[in-house]
Design a protein around this motif. Structure first.
Motif, PDB file in Angstrom:
ATOM      1  N   TYR A 136       0.781  -1.188  -0.010  1.00 44.91           N
ATOM      2  CA  TYR A 136       0.037  -0.163   0.087  1.00 44.91           C
ATOM      3  C   TYR A 136       0.894   1.262  -0.064  1.00 44.91           C
ATOM      4  N   LEU A 137       1.848   1.518   0.912  1.00 40.24           N
ATOM      5  CA  LEU A 137       2.773   2.689   0.894  1.00 40.24           C
ATOM      6  C   LEU A 137       3.857   2.460   0.158  1.00 40.24           C
ATOM      7  N   LEU A 138       4.518   1.355   0.186  1.00 41.98           N
ATOM      8  CA  LEU A 138       5.659   1.307  -0.685  1.00 41.98           C
ATOM      9  C   LEU A 138       5.662   0.828  -2.123  1.00 41.98           C
ATOM     10  N   GLY A 139       4.393   0.694  -2.604  1.00 47.23           N
ATOM     11  CA  GLY A 139       4.051   0.265  -3.858  1.00 47.23           C
ATOM     12  C   GLY A 139       4.679  -0.911  -4.329  1.00 47.23           C
ATOM     13  N   SER A 140       4.885  -1.193  -5.481  1.00 48.22           N
ATOM     14  CA  SER A 140       5.710  -2.403  -5.982  1.00 48.22           C
ATOM     15  C   SER A 140       7.068  -2.282  -5.671  1.00 48.22           C
ATOM     16  N   THR A 141       7.592  -3.337  -4.888  1.00 50.98           N
ATOM     17  CA  THR A 141       8.539  -3.304  -3.869  1.00 50.98           C
ATOM     18  C   THR A 141       9.342  -4.814  -4.050  1.00 50.98           C
ATOM     19  N   VAL A 142      10.820  -4.578  -4.277  1.00 52.45           N
ATOM     20  CA  VAL A 142      11.786  -5.664  -4.430  1.00 52.45           C
ATOM     21  C   VAL A 142      12.834  -5.673  -3.471  1.00 52.45           C
ATOM     22  N   GLY A 146      13.848  -3.915 -12.567  1.00 50.18           N
ATOM     23  CA  GLY A 146      12.452  -3.220 -12.643  1.00 50.18           C
ATOM     24  C   GLY A 146      12.787  -1.754 -13.149  1.00 50.18           C
ATOM     25  N   GLU A 147      11.668  -0.982 -12.906  1.00 52.46           N
ATOM     26  CA  GLU A 147      11.879   0.403 -13.681  1.00 52.46           C
ATOM     27  C   GLU A 147      11.403   1.434 -12.595  1.00 52.46           C
ATOM     28  N   ILE A 148      11.789   2.414 -12.630  1.00 47.97           N
ATOM     29  CA  ILE A 148      11.230   3.692 -11.663  1.00 47.97           C
ATOM     30  C   ILE A 148       9.796   3.875 -11.914  1.00 47.97           C
ATOM     31  N   GLY A 149       9.124   4.052 -11.004  1.00 46.77           N
ATOM     32  CA  GLY A 149       7.578   4.236 -11.112  1.00 46.77           C
ATOM     33  C   GLY A 149       7.390   5.389 -10.119  1.00 46.77           C
ATOM     34  N   ALA A 150       5.958   5.381  -9.676  1.00 46.35           N
ATOM     35  CA  ALA A 150       5.263   5.943  -8.692  1.00 46.35           C
ATOM     36  C   ALA A 150       4.326   5.367  -7.997  1.00 46.35           C
ATOM     37  N   THR A 151       4.313   4.199  -7.911  1.00 44.68           N
ATOM     38  CA  THR A 151       3.280   3.108  -7.166  1.00 44.68           C
ATOM     39  C   THR A 151       3.369   3.532  -5.732  1.00 44.68           C
ATOM     40  N   GLY A 152       2.385   3.104  -5.071  1.00 43.02           N
ATOM     41  CA  GLY A 152       2.251   3.305  -3.450  1.00 43.02           C
ATOM     42  C   GLY A 152       2.160   4.554  -3.193  1.00 43.02           C
ATOM     43  N   ARG A 153       2.473   5.281  -1.991  1.00 52.70           N
ATOM     44  CA  ARG A 153       2.507   6.495  -1.355  1.00 52.70           C
ATOM     45  C   ARG A 153       3.606   7.446  -2.262  1.00 52.70           C
ATOM     46  N   ALA A 154       3.438   7.989  -3.462  1.00 58.07           N
ATOM     47  CA  ALA A 154       4.512   8.680  -3.896  1.00 58.07           C
ATOM     48  C   ALA A 154       3.973   9.608  -4.558  1.00 58.07           C
ATOM     49  N   THR A 155       4.703  10.961  -4.637  1.00 52.00           N
ATOM     50  CA  THR A 155       4.152  12.115  -5.304  1.00 52.00           C
ATOM     51  C   THR A 155       4.463  12.420  -6.880  1.00 52.00           C
ATOM     52  N   GLY A 156       5.515  11.513  -7.077  1.00 56.56           N
ATOM     53  CA  GLY A 156       6.168  11.581  -8.395  1.00 56.56           C
ATOM     54  C   GLY A 156       7.015  10.227  -8.604  1.00 56.56           C
ATOM     55  N   PRO A 157       7.336  10.056  -9.935  1.00 59.11           N
ATOM     56  CA  PRO A 157       8.317   9.036  -9.923  1.00 59.11           C
ATOM     57  C   PRO A 157       9.736   9.202  -9.336  1.00 59.11           C
ATOM     58  N   HIS A 158      10.074   8.034  -8.468  1.00 59.89           N
ATOM     59  CA  HIS A 158      11.587   8.170  -7.834  1.00 59.89           C
ATOM     60  C   HIS A 158      11.550   6.683  -7.309  1.00 59.89           C
ATOM     61  N   LEU A 159      12.931   6.530  -6.930  1.00 63.14           N
ATOM     62  CA  LEU A 159      13.268   5.208  -6.386  1.00 63.14           C
ATOM     63  C   LEU A 159      13.565   5.602  -4.827  1.00 63.14           C
ATOM     64  N   HIS A 160      12.789   4.942  -4.003  1.00 62.79           N
ATOM     65  CA  HIS A 160      13.053   4.577  -2.660  1.00 62.79           C
ATOM     66  C   HIS A 160      13.961   3.690  -2.292  1.00 62.79           C
ATOM     67  N   TRP A 161      15.206   3.821  -1.998  1.00 62.31           N
ATOM     68  CA  TRP A 161      15.991   2.925  -1.850  1.00 62.31           C
ATOM     69  C   TRP A 161      16.660   2.513  -0.341  1.00 62.31           C
ATOM     70  N   GLY A 162      16.642   1.533   0.294  1.00 64.25           N
ATOM     71  CA  GLY A 162      16.908   1.413   1.798  1.00 64.25           C
ATOM     72  C   GLY A 162      18.101   0.222   1.885  1.00 64.25           C
TER      73      GLY A 162
END
Ligand SMILES: [Zn+2]
Length: 304
Positions: free
Chosen positions: A220-226, A259-275
């Motif tokens: 829900y929040l993280l969107g498509s996640t690997v 995969g590819e950069i998107g804006a799925t989940g809670r995102a205001t625009g396309p970016h990669l959240h990397w942890g």
């Protein structure tokens, strides 16, 4: 009388055998050389510890109640030392235990590692209220998904799959810093457990290092996640993908697209959240790049 002298000689011999004859040069057996990079670790950072001249078998180590895994690196042994973001500043022991390779004696080395405070930035964001306040059933889903992600990080004993330095998964500006305190619509909500890297929708995301796909799912929040498991407790996390191109259980190589950069989940625009998570410690993935750049150099210098 003669018997006592004999025992005394045995004792003196044993004494010098144990502690070394006075005046001899420092014995490699007892004085391993070690380095830590960076020399001072901060909260939420990972460092690279290396040690050489340890005549050891069965070496185990712990730091901040987490196992420390060593791997060979150019004649020495190297290990990642992660400091979770919630660790209070202070001095913490790195405890290394081993058995001597020749005589089996148990040895313990304790090294005090300084953990420095770090002032995490504050980021104020204004989001549509439906991205901040959730109905009961969504809150339940968010909690269940968090538990599913945390469960992945529990597999800390898989063998080493990463090799050499970690790489940034996409080129692009860092637009959200690790550890920042996020004030959403005027209220402090959560810490930011990764870095946000700006990129165009559809930009390929590269695996930061070799590993196995531990999770590929939609949240829900993280969107498509690997999530990649790189072995020895090291994980990297990639969120908000337009779509994952890998499947759970798949082996991946450093640099391969996941995969590819998107804006799925809670995102205001396309970016990669990397942890990055290391043996349960949440750390800045950029510090993982910095720490392991040294490993690459050590391995390369051996190959040259
Ligand atoms: Zn983020």
């Amino acid at each position: 009388m003669e018997k006592i002298s004999y025992q005394l000689i045995i004792f003196v011999f044993y004494f010098f055998l144990t502690i070394g004859f006075p005046g001899t040069a420092s014995c490699a057996d007892e004085r391993p050389a070690w380095t830590l990079h960076p020399a001072k670790l901060a909260i939420g950072q990972v460092g690279l510890f290396s040690i050489s001249d340890v005549p050891a078998t069965r070496m185990t180590a712990t730091f901040l109640n987490r196992p420390v895994y060593f791997h060979p690196a150019s004649g020495s042994l190297a290990a990642l030392l992660p400091v979770d973001i919630s660790t209070p500043p202070g001095k913490y022991p790195l405890t290394i235990e081993y058995e001597h390779i020749h005589h089996g004696t148990k040895k313990v080395i304790t090294i005090q590692v300084e953990v420095h405070p770090y002032e995490f930035p504050v980021e104020e964001l204004t989001l549509p209220e439906k991205m901040v306040t959730f109905p009961e059933e969504i809150l339940k889903r968010i909690q269940d998904e968090k538990e599913a992600v945390d469960a992945v990080f529990e597999e800390t004993n898989m063998s080493l799959l990463w090799n050499g330095g970690f790489i940034k998964p996409v080129e692009g500006d860092i637009v959200g810093l690790f550890g920042s305190r996020r004030i959403l619509n005027g209220e402090e909500r959560s810490r930011h457990m990764g870095v946000d890297i700006r990129g165009k929708e559809g930009t390929p995301i590269r695996c930061a290092n070799s590993g196995r796909v531990a999770l590929a799912s939609d949240f829900y929040l993280l969107g498509s996640t690997v999530i990649l498991n790189h072995g020895q407790g090291v994980f990297t996390i990639y969120c908000h993908l337009s779509k994952a191109a890998v499947k759970e259980g798949q082996q991946v190589a450093k640099g391969e697209s996941l995969g590819e950069i998107g804006a799925t989940g809670r995102a205001t625009g396309p970016h990669l959240h990397w942890g990055a998570v290391i043996c349960g410690a949440r750390v800045d993935p950029l510090s993982l790049i910095e720490a392991t750049a040294m490993v690459a150099e050590m391995r390369n210098s051996k190959a040259n």
